[in-house]
Design an enzyme around this catalytic site. Structure first.
Site, PDB file in Angstrom:
ATOM      1  N   ARG A   1      74.542 141.583 106.631  1.00 19.91           N
ATOM      2  CA  ARG A   1      73.374 140.742 106.322  1.00 19.91           C
ATOM      3  C   ARG A   1      73.049 140.750 104.840  1.00 19.91           C
ATOM      4  NH1 ARG A   1      69.622 142.639 109.638  1.00 19.91           N
ATOM      5  NH2 ARG A   1      70.466 141.258 111.199  1.00 19.91           N
TER       6      ARG A   1
ATOM      7  N   CYS B   1      71.089 148.965 113.148  1.00 24.49           N
ATOM      8  CA  CYS B   1      71.082 148.136 111.944  1.00 24.49           C
ATOM      9  C   CYS B   1      70.899 149.119 110.788  1.00 24.49           C
ATOM     10  CB  CYS B   1      69.915 147.151 112.007  1.00 24.49           C
ATOM     11  SG  CYS B   1      69.646 146.256 110.469  1.00 24.49           S
TER      12      CYS B   1
ATOM     13  N   CYS C   1      60.058 151.026  96.794  1.00 23.77           N
ATOM     14  CA  CYS C   1      59.218 150.371  97.806  1.00 23.77           C
ATOM     15  C   CYS C   1      57.757 150.215  97.386  1.00 23.77           C
ATOM     16  CB  CYS C   1      59.295 151.169  99.103  1.00 23.77           C
ATOM     17  SG  CYS C   1      58.312 150.409 100.401  1.00 23.77           S
TER      18      CYS C   1
ATOM     19  N   CYS D   1      62.419 140.837 113.719  1.00 25.69           N
ATOM     20  CA  CYS D   1      62.354 142.236 113.300  1.00 25.69           C
ATOM     21  C   CYS D   1      60.927 142.597 112.906  1.00 25.69           C
ATOM     22  CB  CYS D   1      63.255 142.478 112.097  1.00 25.69           C
ATOM     23  SG  CYS D   1      64.919 141.860 112.340  1.00 25.69           S
TER      24      CYS D   1
ATOM     25  N   CYS E   1      59.865 156.398  98.653  1.00 28.19           N
ATOM     26  CA  CYS E   1      61.072 155.623  98.323  1.00 28.19           C
ATOM     27  C   CYS E   1      60.818 154.842  97.021  1.00 28.19           C
ATOM     28  CB  CYS E   1      61.414 154.655  99.453  1.00 28.19           C
ATOM     29  SG  CYS E   1      61.399 155.450 101.077  1.00 28.19           S
TER      30      CYS E   1
ATOM     31  N   CYS F   1      64.083 143.683 117.038  1.00 26.40           N
ATOM     32  CA  CYS F   1      64.506 144.734 116.119  1.00 26.40           C
ATOM     33  C   CYS F   1      63.240 145.381 115.570  1.00 26.40           C
ATOM     34  CB  CYS F   1      65.325 144.128 114.985  1.00 26.40           C
ATOM     35  SG  CYS F   1      65.803 145.322 113.730  1.00 26.40           S
TER      36      CYS F   1
ATOM     37  N   CYS G   1      52.235 154.038 102.942  1.00 28.82           N
ATOM     38  CA  CYS G   1      53.277 154.880 103.553  1.00 28.82           C
ATOM     39  C   CYS G   1      53.360 156.234 102.845  1.00 28.82           C
ATOM     40  CB  CYS G   1      54.627 154.174 103.483  1.00 28.82           C
ATOM     41  SG  CYS G   1      55.936 155.130 104.287  1.00 28.82           S
TER      42      CYS G   1
HETATM   43  S1  SF4 Z   1      60.855 152.093 102.444  1.00 27.16           S
HETATM   44 FE1  SF4 Z   1      58.638 151.985 102.024  1.00 27.16          FE
HETATM   45  S2  SF4 Z   1      57.722 151.724 104.027  1.00 27.16           S
HETATM   46 FE2  SF4 Z   1      59.794 152.491 104.368  1.00 27.16          FE
HETATM   47  S3  SF4 Z   1      59.638 154.718 104.444  1.00 27.16           S
HETATM   48 FE3  SF4 Z   1      60.050 154.198 102.294  1.00 27.16          FE
HETATM   49  S4  SF4 Z   1      58.020 154.011 101.332  1.00 27.16           S
HETATM   50 FE4  SF4 Z   1      57.725 153.921 103.562  1.00 27.16          FE
END
Ligand code: SF4
Length: 328
Positions: A273, A201, A73, A110, A70, A141, A66
């Protein structure tokens, strides 16, 4: 009676509020624990069957690589977590997993993809998945990153019931966790989703090294949206090796329970949740979360790419607590 409690009862007599102030939310967080839980359970019982727990299953239809950063993540391309990036799953494989989820008692399926935003050709494929899952009798979802308003409408036309797009944390702390987008981007996608007639959500993650005020801030952001999200996932950070937040000090589980309770009180008709982080939680903490008004869980051994409790452990815990899956 605690002064604040009296004021709350008076002001919240069955009506939904979108004008919560940080001061009010802070006061809820600081209530003596028995008062907070009593209040959350009272609100919960006015709006829901307290023994009913909605079950969702989440699968990753496109894993890793990705372009967002984040900090929590393992799917971000910025971090070395050993996760192998995979292409978008084929329709048949998704439908096979949806059938298995339905057989295991899930009512909502989901589908998560690690994208900043979907390309239009990928969205066509996801729409086919949405239509196929819906044809199995499951609610659908998706969580695919940012959406334009046209993309939200396309998903709605395919039969999407819910779109997940979390605000994660307070506006002030957001930049410490994610630098590749801003809070306003999230709010814009949420507005597109809502305008398209898809249920929202939207929740957050706690235990990311944030302050109590940031937990107040995320609940305030959610509870003052123009409409409360129908579904509010509250996640406990899963500290994954290789991510910037791997060494974050664990959050006191009581603070987690308080966050659930305050979400329940401020968003009385939303399904709250209990999401990521359950694997590391004791049965007793999870029981307190249900008492605080959580009424949905993710079910199944994998939550995107981090472990979730085995279905057997969930079933046993629900049996011990006398909880039943919604609709059963
Ligand atoms: S949470 Fe993970 S998968 Fe979602 S946008 Fe952020 S880096 Fe990408």
């Amino acid at each position: 009676m605690h002064d604040y409690f009296a004021q709350f009862v008076q002001h919240n007599n069955g009506r939904l509020r979108h004008d919560w102030t940080r001061e009010e939310i802070r006061a809820l967080f600081r209530l003596p624990f028995p008062d907070l839980i009593f209040q959350a359970q009272s609100v919960h019982r006015r709006n829901f069957d307290p023994t009913s727990v909605q079950i969702s299953t989440l699968i990753s239809i496109k894993t890793g690589g990705c372009p967002e950063d984040c900090g929590y993540c393992p799917q971000s391309a910025y971090f070395e977590t050993g996760l192998k990036a995979e292409k978008l799953m084929e329709l048949d494989a998704v439908l096979a997993q949806a059938r298995a989820a339905a057989d295991a008692g899930a009512t909502r399926f989901c589908m998560g993809a690690a994208w900043r935003e979907p390309k239009d050709r990928d969205l066509d494929k996801v729409c086919a998945m949405v239509a196929g899952v819906r044809a199995l009798g499951l609610e659908t979802c998706a969580t695919l990153g940012m959406l334009t308003s046209a993309q939200a409408r396309q998903l709605k036309a395919a039969g999407l019931d819910y779109y997940n797009h979390n605000l994660d944390t307070s506006p002030e702390y957001y930049g410490a966790i994610i630098t590749t987008r801003i809070y306003a981007d999230r709010l814009e996608t949420l507005a597109h989703v809502r305008d398209a007639g898809i249920h929202v959500c939207c929740g957050g993650i706690v235990g990311m090294g944030e302050s109590e005020e940031d937990r107040v801030g995320i609940i305030a952001a959610l509870a003052t949206l123009p409409a409360h999200p129908e579904s509010v996932p509250i996640n406990m950070l899963v500290r994954v090796e290789g991510t910037p937040l791997a060494a974050t000090a664990p959050l006191d589980p009581i603070e987690f329970v308080r966050t659930i309770a305050v979400a329940r009180i401020t968003m009385p008709r939303s399904v709250v949740r209990l999401s990521a982080g359950r694997e590391q939680m004791s049965d007793e903490t999870q029981a307190l979360c249900f008492l605080a008004g959580a009424n949905s869980i993710f079910y199944g051994p994998k939550l995107l790419t981090t472990p979730n409790p085995e279905p057997d452990r969930d079933r046993q815990l629900m049996d011990r607590l006398g909880l039943v899956p919604t609709g059963m």
